[in-house]
Design a protein around this motif. Structure first.
Motif, PDB file in Angstrom:
ATOM      1  N   ILE A  88       0.945  36.360  15.647  1.00 36.36           N
ATOM      2  CA  ILE A  88       0.278  35.638  16.467  1.00 36.36           C
ATOM      3  C   ILE A  88       0.722  34.362  16.722  1.00 36.36           C
ATOM      4  CG2 ILE A  88      -2.058  34.695  17.346  1.00 36.36           C
ATOM      5  CD1 ILE A  88      -3.384  37.176  16.273  1.00 36.36           C
ATOM      6  N   SER A  89       1.286  33.961  17.614  1.00 31.95           N
ATOM      7  CA  SER A  89       1.939  32.823  17.811  1.00 31.95           C
ATOM      8  C   SER A  89       1.225  31.634  18.380  1.00 31.95           C
ATOM      9  CB  SER A  89       3.025  32.917  19.164  1.00 31.95           C
ATOM     10  OG  SER A  89       4.141  33.742  18.401  1.00 31.95           O
ATOM     11  N   SER A  90       1.372  30.226  17.925  1.00 29.43           N
ATOM     12  CA  SER A  90       0.719  29.208  18.398  1.00 29.43           C
ATOM     13  C   SER A  90       1.583  28.406  19.488  1.00 29.43           C
ATOM     14  CB  SER A  90       0.321  28.348  17.305  1.00 29.43           C
ATOM     15  OG  SER A  90       1.533  27.975  16.704  1.00 29.43           O
ATOM     16  N   CYS A  91       1.356  27.397  19.754  1.00 33.37           N
ATOM     17  CA  CYS A  91       2.031  26.618  20.649  1.00 33.37           C
ATOM     18  C   CYS A  91       3.430  26.701  20.727  1.00 33.37           C
ATOM     19  CB  CYS A  91       1.581  25.069  21.055  1.00 33.37           C
ATOM     20  SG  CYS A  91      -0.014  24.677  21.285  1.00 33.37           S
ATOM     21  N   ASN A  92       4.080  26.984  21.915  1.00 33.68           N
ATOM     22  CA  ASN A  92       5.583  27.435  22.110  1.00 33.68           C
ATOM     23  C   ASN A  92       6.118  28.428  21.319  1.00 33.68           C
ATOM     24  OD1 ASN A  92       5.889  25.355  24.160  1.00 33.68           O
ATOM     25  ND2 ASN A  92       5.619  23.880  22.452  1.00 33.68           N
ATOM     26  N   GLY A  93       5.322  29.275  20.538  1.00 33.63           N
ATOM     27  CA  GLY A  93       5.880  30.422  19.641  1.00 33.63           C
ATOM     28  C   GLY A  93       6.093  31.560  20.810  1.00 33.63           C
ATOM     29  N   PRO A  94       6.991  32.541  19.984  1.00 38.54           N
ATOM     30  CA  PRO A  94       7.547  33.658  20.893  1.00 38.54           C
ATOM     31  C   PRO A  94       6.067  34.577  21.249  1.00 38.54           C
ATOM     32  CG  PRO A  94       8.285  33.757  18.554  1.00 38.54           C
ATOM     33  CD  PRO A  94       7.465  32.592  18.769  1.00 38.54           C
ATOM     34  N   CYS A  95       6.126  35.161  22.306  1.00 42.57           N
ATOM     35  CA  CYS A  95       5.272  36.154  22.922  1.00 42.57           C
ATOM     36  C   CYS A  95       5.788  37.051  23.899  1.00 42.57           C
ATOM     37  CB  CYS A  95       3.966  35.580  23.334  1.00 42.57           C
ATOM     38  SG  CYS A  95       4.390  34.456  24.773  1.00 42.57           S
ATOM     39  N   ASN A 102      -1.861  39.063  23.956  1.00 40.54           N
ATOM     40  CA  ASN A 102      -2.375  39.313  22.797  1.00 40.54           C
ATOM     41  C   ASN A 102      -1.503  38.591  21.560  1.00 40.54           C
ATOM     42  OD1 ASN A 102      -4.441  40.939  23.846  1.00 40.54           O
ATOM     43  ND2 ASN A 102      -3.403  42.617  23.573  1.00 40.54           N
ATOM     44  N   ASP A 103      -0.461  38.280  21.859  1.00 41.98           N
ATOM     45  CA  ASP A 103       0.560  37.624  21.004  1.00 41.98           C
ATOM     46  C   ASP A 103       0.230  36.205  20.828  1.00 41.98           C
ATOM     47  OD1 ASP A 103       1.798  40.050  21.021  1.00 41.98           O
ATOM     48  OD2 ASP A 103       3.520  39.343  22.393  1.00 41.98           O
ATOM     49  N   CYS A 104      -0.575  35.591  21.605  1.00 36.28           N
ATOM     50  CA  CYS A 104      -0.831  34.173  21.715  1.00 36.28           C
ATOM     51  C   CYS A 104      -2.340  33.844  20.964  1.00 36.28           C
ATOM     52  CB  CYS A 104      -1.019  33.438  23.044  1.00 36.28           C
ATOM     53  SG  CYS A 104       0.722  33.585  23.732  1.00 36.28           S
ATOM     54  N   ASP A 105      -2.160  32.897  20.059  1.00 39.18           N
ATOM     55  CA  ASP A 105      -3.409  32.347  19.437  1.00 39.18           C
ATOM     56  C   ASP A 105      -4.413  31.868  20.241  1.00 39.18           C
ATOM     57  OD1 ASP A 105      -5.034  31.840  17.068  1.00 39.18           O
ATOM     58  OD2 ASP A 105      -4.186  29.939  17.032  1.00 39.18           O
ATOM     59  N   GLY A 106      -5.718  32.158  19.940  1.00 35.19           N
ATOM     60  CA  GLY A 106      -6.822  31.380  20.586  1.00 35.19           C
ATOM     61  C   GLY A 106      -6.872  31.558  22.153  1.00 35.19           C
ATOM     62  N   GLN A 107      -7.047  30.512  22.718  1.00 39.21           N
ATOM     63  CA  GLN A 107      -7.013  30.140  24.223  1.00 39.21           C
ATOM     64  C   GLN A 107      -5.826  29.976  24.933  1.00 39.21           C
ATOM     65  OE1 GLN A 107      -9.993  27.173  24.963  1.00 39.21           O
ATOM     66  NE2 GLN A 107     -11.335  28.604  23.959  1.00 39.21           N
ATOM     67  N   LEU A 108      -4.439  30.421  24.178  1.00 35.33           N
ATOM     68  CA  LEU A 108      -3.048  30.074  24.787  1.00 35.33           C
ATOM     69  C   LEU A 108      -2.869  31.577  25.424  1.00 35.33           C
ATOM     70  CD1 LEU A 108      -1.410  28.594  21.743  1.00 35.33           C
ATOM     71  CD2 LEU A 108      -2.594  27.370  23.647  1.00 35.33           C
ATOM     72  N   ILE A 109      -1.728  31.373  26.530  1.00 36.36           N
ATOM     73  CA  ILE A 109      -1.413  32.672  27.268  1.00 36.36           C
ATOM     74  C   ILE A 109       0.181  32.630  27.255  1.00 36.36           C
ATOM     75  CG2 ILE A 109      -3.293  32.507  28.716  1.00 36.36           C
ATOM     76  CD1 ILE A 109      -1.548  31.464  31.183  1.00 36.36           C
ATOM     77  N   CYS A 110       0.628  33.707  27.368  1.00 35.75           N
ATOM     78  CA  CYS A 110       2.199  33.929  27.352  1.00 35.75           C
ATOM     79  C   CYS A 110       2.749  33.770  28.745  1.00 35.75           C
ATOM     80  CB  CYS A 110       2.525  35.328  26.941  1.00 35.75           C
ATOM     81  SG  CYS A 110       4.189  35.639  26.575  1.00 35.75           S
ATOM     82  N   ILE A 111       3.590  32.427  28.606  1.00 42.03           N
ATOM     83  CA  ILE A 111       4.155  32.238  30.096  1.00 42.03           C
ATOM     84  C   ILE A 111       5.678  32.182  29.625  1.00 42.03           C
ATOM     85  CG2 ILE A 111       4.575  30.443  31.669  1.00 42.03           C
ATOM     86  CD1 ILE A 111       1.815  29.388  31.025  1.00 42.03           C
ATOM     87  N   ARG A 112       6.594  32.840  30.397  1.00 36.19           N
ATOM     88  CA  ARG A 112       7.985  33.121  30.303  1.00 36.19           C
ATOM     89  C   ARG A 112       8.405  33.106  28.696  1.00 36.19           C
ATOM     90  NH1 ARG A 112       7.110  29.908  34.444  1.00 36.19           N
ATOM     91  NH2 ARG A 112       7.213  27.888  33.768  1.00 36.19           N
ATOM     92  N   GLY A 113       7.548  34.071  27.919  1.00 33.16           N
ATOM     93  CA  GLY A 113       8.109  34.363  26.621  1.00 33.16           C
ATOM     94  C   GLY A 113       7.578  33.245  25.678  1.00 33.16           C
TER      95      GLY A 113
END
Length: 181
Positions: free
Chosen positions: A24-31, A35-46
């Protein structure tokens, strides 16, 4: 290559594979998905990032403050099913009014960021099913807490909401658009 070196190499490869496959990635992590992003983050352009539709400022250095959910306009989300009655899968009584709700009541729990620390308690929202265009209003009575496993962008509705929208509860998750009523 000795037997021990071979086993050690395989263990390292296996551990690397397992740890990267459920990451599970945090800020600017790959996705690749939400579901790959932590907490309230969303996947934008990977990459995992703040949600521009909601105005989160987690990656932007905004500190620990709660993100501002949308207050006007239509917001896309997913409708899930919840039993708000005593003994139902909702757990305890609803957070807004400390009551259980009958399955014939059109009530919802909003995902953490949309619940906005209870600011939407007892307010009505309008929900439109993307699948068939039907709409219904429902009262916000609870939070669908991401700490307890609820996904972001969820409106967790009673069976009465699903029925009013003409949806099959066996589907479990259906795309919707919601707004304040």
């Amino acid at each position: 290559m000795t037997k021990l070196a071979l086993i050690l190499s395989l263990c390292i490869i296996f551990t690397t594979f397992i740890s990267s496959s459920n990451a599970i990635s945090s800020c600017n992590g790959p996705c690749k998905s939400l579901n790959d992003c932590d907490g309230q983050l969303i996947c934008i352009r990977g990459k995992c990032n703040d949600d521009p539709d909601v105005g989160t400022n987690i990656c932007g250095g905004g500190g620990g403050s709660s993100p501002s959910p949308p207050s006007t306009g239509s917001t896309p989300g997913m409708l899930t099913l919840n039993d708000f009655s005593e003994g139902g899968d909702g757990g305890g009584p609803s957070e807004c009014d400390e009551k259980y709700h009958d399955n014939n009541e059109r009530v919802v729990a909003l995902t953490t960021r949309w619940y906005d620390n209870g600011s939407r308690c007892e307010k009505m929202i309008s929900i439109r099913a993307d699948k068939n265009g039907k709409s219904v209003t429902a009262k916000v009575v609870d939070e669908c807490d991401i700490k307890d496993g609820c996904k972001n962008n969820v409106v967790d509705g009673s069976i009465a909401v699903w029925r009013a929208l003409g949806l099959n509860t066996d589907e479990g998750r259906v795309p919707i658009t919601w707004s304040m009523a």
